[in-house]
Motif scaffolding. Structure first.
Motif, mmCIF file in Angstrom:
data_model
loop_
_atom_site.group_PDB
_atom_site.id
_atom_site.type_symbol
_atom_site.label_atom_id
_atom_site.label_comp_id
_atom_site.label_asym_id
_atom_site.label_seq_id
_atom_site.Cartn_x
_atom_site.Cartn_y
_atom_site.Cartn_z
ATOM 1 N N GLY A 145 7.142 11.262 7.099
ATOM 2 C CA GLY A 145 7.275 9.918 6.531
ATOM 3 C C GLY A 145 8.026 9.984 5.219
ATOM 4 N N THR A 146 9.105 9.244 5.114
ATOM 5 C CA THR A 146 9.838 9.284 3.857
ATOM 6 C C THR A 146 9.853 7.936 3.163
ATOM 7 N N CYS B 282 9.637 3.248 3.754
ATOM 8 C CA CYS B 282 8.857 2.070 4.132
ATOM 9 C C CYS B 282 8.195 2.211 5.502
ATOM 10 N N GLU C 57 4.087 1.635 7.594
ATOM 11 C CA GLU C 57 3.661 1.045 8.853
ATOM 12 C C GLU C 57 2.993 2.077 9.752
ATOM 13 N N LYS D 200 -7.324 -1.353 12.191
ATOM 14 C CA LYS D 200 -6.949 -2.518 12.986
ATOM 15 C C LYS D 200 -6.135 -2.142 14.232
ATOM 16 N N CYS E 137 12.708 -2.759 11.468
ATOM 17 C CA CYS E 137 12.918 -2.360 10.077
ATOM 18 C C CYS E 137 11.893 -3.059 9.208
ATOM 19 N N PRO E 138 10.682 -2.568 9.135
ATOM 20 C CA PRO E 138 10.097 -1.496 9.939
ATOM 21 C C PRO E 138 9.597 -2.031 11.276
ATOM 22 N N GLY F 235 5.272 10.499 -0.039
ATOM 23 C CA GLY F 235 6.686 10.187 0.042
ATOM 24 C C GLY F 235 7.446 11.472 -0.092
ATOM 25 N N TYR G 62 8.601 -0.610 -1.597
ATOM 26 C CA TYR G 62 8.259 -1.273 -0.340
ATOM 27 C C TYR G 62 6.801 -1.692 -0.262
ATOM 28 N N CYS G 63 6.017 -1.400 -1.291
ATOM 29 C CA CYS G 63 4.655 -1.924 -1.288
ATOM 30 C C CYS G 63 4.594 -3.296 -1.938
ATOM 31 N N VAL H 71 -2.791 -0.067 -2.442
ATOM 32 C CA VAL H 71 -2.234 1.131 -1.802
ATOM 33 C C VAL H 71 -2.327 2.314 -2.746
ATOM 34 N N TYR I 177 -10.652 4.641 1.268
ATOM 35 C CA TYR I 177 -9.323 4.335 1.758
ATOM 36 C C TYR I 177 -9.401 3.177 2.747
ATOM 37 N N TRP I 178 -10.353 3.236 3.662
ATOM 38 C CA TRP I 178 -10.460 2.146 4.652
ATOM 39 C C TRP I 178 -10.887 0.863 3.975
ATOM 40 N N TYR J 68 -7.733 -0.333 2.258
ATOM 41 C CA TYR J 68 -6.538 -0.519 3.075
ATOM 42 C C TYR J 68 -6.678 -1.713 4.015
ATOM 43 N N ASN J 69 -7.883 -1.927 4.539
ATOM 44 C CA ASN J 69 -8.025 -2.983 5.536
ATOM 45 C C ASN J 69 -7.783 -4.405 5.023
ATOM 46 N N ARG K 185 -5.602 -5.272 3.193
ATOM 47 C CA ARG K 185 -4.159 -5.416 3.224
ATOM 48 C C ARG K 185 -3.677 -5.982 4.543
ATOM 49 N N GLU K 186 -4.380 -5.621 5.620
ATOM 50 C CA GLU K 186 -3.978 -6.157 6.922
ATOM 51 C C GLU K 186 -4.122 -7.674 6.932
ATOM 52 N N TYR L 206 -1.241 -8.976 5.132
ATOM 53 C CA TYR L 206 -0.012 -8.877 5.922
ATOM 54 C C TYR L 206 0.064 -9.965 6.987
ATOM 55 N N ASP L 207 -1.101 -10.339 7.544
ATOM 56 C CA ASP L 207 -1.092 -11.441 8.512
ATOM 57 C C ASP L 207 -0.602 -12.711 7.841
ATOM 58 N N ARG M 91 6.097 -8.279 7.921
ATOM 59 C CA ARG M 91 4.882 -7.758 7.296
ATOM 60 C C ARG M 91 5.164 -7.216 5.905
ATOM 61 N N LEU M 92 6.087 -6.275 5.795
ATOM 62 C CA LEU M 92 6.294 -5.767 4.438
ATOM 63 C C LEU M 92 7.706 -5.898 3.895
ATOM 64 N N THR M 93 8.665 -6.147 4.737
ATOM 65 C CA THR M 93 9.996 -6.389 4.185
ATOM 66 C C THR M 93 10.286 -7.881 4.347
#
Ligand code: SF4
Lengths: 173, 559
Positions: free
Chosen positions: A36-37, A39, A43, A51, A134-135, B189, B237-238, B281, B296-297, B300-301, B303-304, B307-308, B317-319
């Motif tokens: 993974g690098t 964005c 995902e 989920k 994307c993504p 990353g 991207y976050c 995140v 973490y869960w 993180y959850n 966030r879902e 995102y919805d 969702r993220l872009t």
């Protein structure tokens, strides 16, 4: 009607080919290595979390060592600086191995058509399944996993290396 | 605002039409020193360069270097510009590394991208491009698609040897060398830290970045302003919408337009939601690094759920690419408020669950307190911003010191820490989530009715029914898409408070619909350059939590 060994021992045994039995086991226990690098890796994290839950398909054991993994998920942009790293890690994975190229960047460079971005990882390593987006949404990644499982059913032999030794990437000269 | 400077160097500078101080190259260092020591400009926001090769107006020389500084109150910005070198041999200026620590990597980047040398720089080597790269990509005559293969990774031993010899190690026999990254679970990353270990103690550290350098700034030079917005999504991207906003806000300042109030509030609401997601995140990953997977869960959850909501609002969702120059793409949907409420509820629950597990947890305290300490002075000198700087006790937040949109009429606090360790950085983020929730609630109450994009033909696309039904609308749409929003000649630095700190854009326009140059000031770039010095002397296990607590996001770090 049962024949052969099954006719003699009744329902207590199943005869099959070793190939099919091992492929069946592999199918539901893929161990991914996530390269993974960017964005797209975010995902992947979503696909792995509760989920979307990638463990429903038996691929939740994410390995951080390529030597323990059999599925490489390349998620994100690959720059030319990253190329030797990608190739090295791919080579460290043992057979049999599969590769998913996740997202526009990994597949083709995406909208980064410029001096630093590799235009598709398949010029470096062989790819089995491409995922658009994307993504891509997490569901798309899960679908790719199912595609890999289908490929496994088609493997002709478990002893033969599945990666084509004649593959030549940009760096293999 | 800079009286000592103006008095001392009277006649030696000129102010151009953009308010930028034009200075001689020989004075750069002494002027910056004076600004820093006597006028209190103690924060270097960025250094960059401009290649005027294809510019529409004549300039004295081809290249200029730019320095952007902020004063003590973090309100006023001063920009210095110096034209340099008529020819390649004279393409150099004095380094200011000894005044600002943050200048170190900034100068390396200018060298890498533009080929301008900095004299007396301790380690002038490429930082974003690989070591086999030839030429300097941000020069106007470097073709955008000229790719260069990299066959080998830098072993970094040259830098490591000099770091170790400064510490008195002349033989490496007893040390163990370890690569953390660029492909490592702890590197979040594609960041690479190369450390020399004596037992479990880090005695020397070197960081290498650029593994996710994807040519954002060069790509900006051949896209129109609105086409750049999708690229900004992918910086951090976050928190896509915060990046969109930072870019659009800067362009709007250059166009001298004020966007409708409703659009401002929508940007605040979605931006704050993204600040929360960004922090979630970061915190979730930071806790995983300590082995606290349950949290973490929990983090993180929620966030879902967010995102919805965002996919309903923006389609992704993220872009998201939700912001447009002049406003936002579309209005809030029916039922947005209820969705937002349940989203905030989920976030509060996740945060409560997490805090109940860690707040009084001895293991958590031991792992984070007094680990990775950064003093206030060092943080400022190194160019820290955002939660990282506030954790060191400096109450700098652009939403307060230089408020944009309606932040001055919203009631919220700046959370600050006292020690500047990992614990403070995490707790500041938790508190900021609370403050952001309060900002969102207040903004939803104040949200006015009205337009969501400016009513200006030169900036905003016409309504679809006009495009389909009359020729004027069609022409208007066509012109804006093909030519882009035309921005008058200007050189401007604008910034907002993004999830990670001051996210700034330095943009040069030449009157066309495509920027002549865009430079991003990513908040985590200075933090990353400071990391090796924070790690040295610490334990190897702590390096992982320290890195995570700085919230380095490769997308905006490497651009
Ligand atoms: S495909 Fe899109 S989301 Fe994925 S890494 Fe590339 S830019 Fe990011």
């Amino acid at each position: 009607m049962a024949v052969g060994a099954e006719a003699i021992f009744g329902n207590s045994i199943v005869t099959t080919k070793l190939n099919s039995a091992i492929s069946w086991a592999r199918e539901s226990s893929m161990w991914p290595y996530v390269f993974g690098t960017a964005c797209c890796a975010i995902e992947f994290m979503s696909a792995a979390s509760s989920k979307f839950d990638i463990s429903r398909f038996g691929a939740e054991v994410v390995r951080f060592s390529p030597r323990q993994a059999d599925l490489m998920v390349v998620a994100g942009t690959i720059s030319h600086k990253q190329v030797p790293v990608l190739r090295k890690i791919y080579n460290q994975m043992t057979e049999p191995k599969w590769v998913i190229s996740m997202g526009a960047c990994a597949c083709s460079g995406g909208f980064y058509d410029n001096y630093t971005t590799l235009q598709g990882i398949d010029s470096i390593i062989p790819v089995d399944v491409y995922v658009a987006g994307c993504p891509p949404r997490p569901e798309a990644l899960l679908d790719a996993l199912l595609q890999i499982q289908k490929l496994q059913k088609k493997e002709e032999s478990i002893i033969k290396d599945r990666v084509n030794k004649n593959f030549k990437g940009q760096l293999d000269v | 605002m800079c009286s000592c400077f103006e008095k001392e160097f009277k006649g030696l500078y000129e102010k151009d039409e953009n308010g930028i101080y034009l200075i001689e190259k020989t004075h750069i260092k002494s002027m910056i020193k004076c600004l820093n020591e006597r006028d209190g400009f103690h924060f270097l926001a960025d250094i960059t360069a401009i290649d005027y090769l294809e510019f529409t107006k004549p300039t004295p020389t081809r290249f200029a270097v730019i320095y952007i500084l902020r004063d003590k109150e973090f309100k006023n910005v001063i920009t210095l510009k110096s034209f340099i070198g008529k020819d390649e041999e004279n393409l150099h200026v004095e380094s200011i590394c000894d005044i600002f620590f943050s200048a170190n990597w900034a100068e390396r980047e200018v060298w890498d991208q533009y080929g301008i040398k900095f004299l007396n720089h301790p380690n002038l080597k490429r930082v974003l491009n690989h070591k086999e790269f030839k030429g300097h990509p941000l020069r106007r005559d470097y073709p955008i698609k000229q790719r260069q293969a990299c066959t080998q990774t830098d072993d970094l031993m040259d830098e490591m040897t000099s770091v170790l010899s400064k510490k008195g190690y002349n033989s490496h026999d007893d040390l163990m060398f370890l690569n953390l990254g660029p492909a490592h679970p702890a590197s979040h990353g594609t960041i690479r830290n190369f450390v020399a270990l004596d037992g479990e103690t880090i005695v020397g550290a070197v960081s290498e970045i650029g593994y996710l350098h994807r040519g954002f700034e060069k790509s900006c030079e051949n896209h129109t302003y609105n086409q750049i917005i999708p690229y900004t999504d992918r910086l951090n991207y976050c928190s896509a919408i915060l990046n969109n906003t930072a870019f659009a806000h800067t362009v709007e300042c250059m166009l001298n337009i004020t966007i409708p109030e409703r659009a401002q509030f929508i940007r605040v609401i979605t931006g704050e939601l993204y600040r929360i997601i960004d922090h979630l995140v970061c915190l979730a990953a930071n806790l995983v690094d300590m082995g606290a997977l349950t949290n973490y869960w929990y983090l993180y959850n929620p966030r879902e759920v967010a995102y919805d909501l965002l996919s309903k609002l923006t389609g992704a969702r993220l872009t998201n690419t939700y912001v447009r120059i002049g406003g936002v793409a579309h209005d809030l949907y029916d039922g947005f408020e209820e969705d937002l409420k349940s989203c905030i509820k989920a976030i509060e629950k996740g945060m409560g669950d997490t805090l109940s597990l860690i707040e009084h947890n001895k293991i958590f305290h031991d792992r984070t307190q007094n680990v990775g300490v950064v003093s206030a002075k060092k943080a400022i000198n190194s160019g820290f911003t955002g939660p990282n700087l506030r954790a060191s006790g400096v109450a700098y937040d652009l939403r307060k010191t230089d408020p944009y949109y309606f932040y001055n009429s919203l009631d919220f606090d700046i959370a600050i820490g006292s020690v500047g360790d990992v614990y403070d950085r995490m707790m500041v983020r938790f508190e900021e989530i609370r403050q952001s929730i309060s900002i969102i609630n207040q903004s939803m109450k104040m949200l006015p009715k009205g337009d969501i994009i400016v009513n200006d033909k030169a900036v905003a696309l016409p309504k679809k029914q006009n495009v389909y039904n009359n020729i004027e609308g069609l022409m208007n749409q066509f012109k804006l898409i093909v030519d882009g929003v035309r921005v008058p000649h200007k050189e401007y630095y604008g910034a907002i408070e993004a999830g990670n700190g001051e996210l700034g854009f330095f943009i040069i326009s030449d009157g066309s619909g495509t920027p002549y140059k865009v430079k991003v000031r990513p908040p985590c770039f200075p933090a990353m350059s400071t990391l090796p010095s924070i790690l040295e002397g610490g334990m190897i296990a702590d390096s992982v939590v320290t890195l995570a607590s700085l919230n380095i996001v490769a997308g905006e770090l490497d651009r």
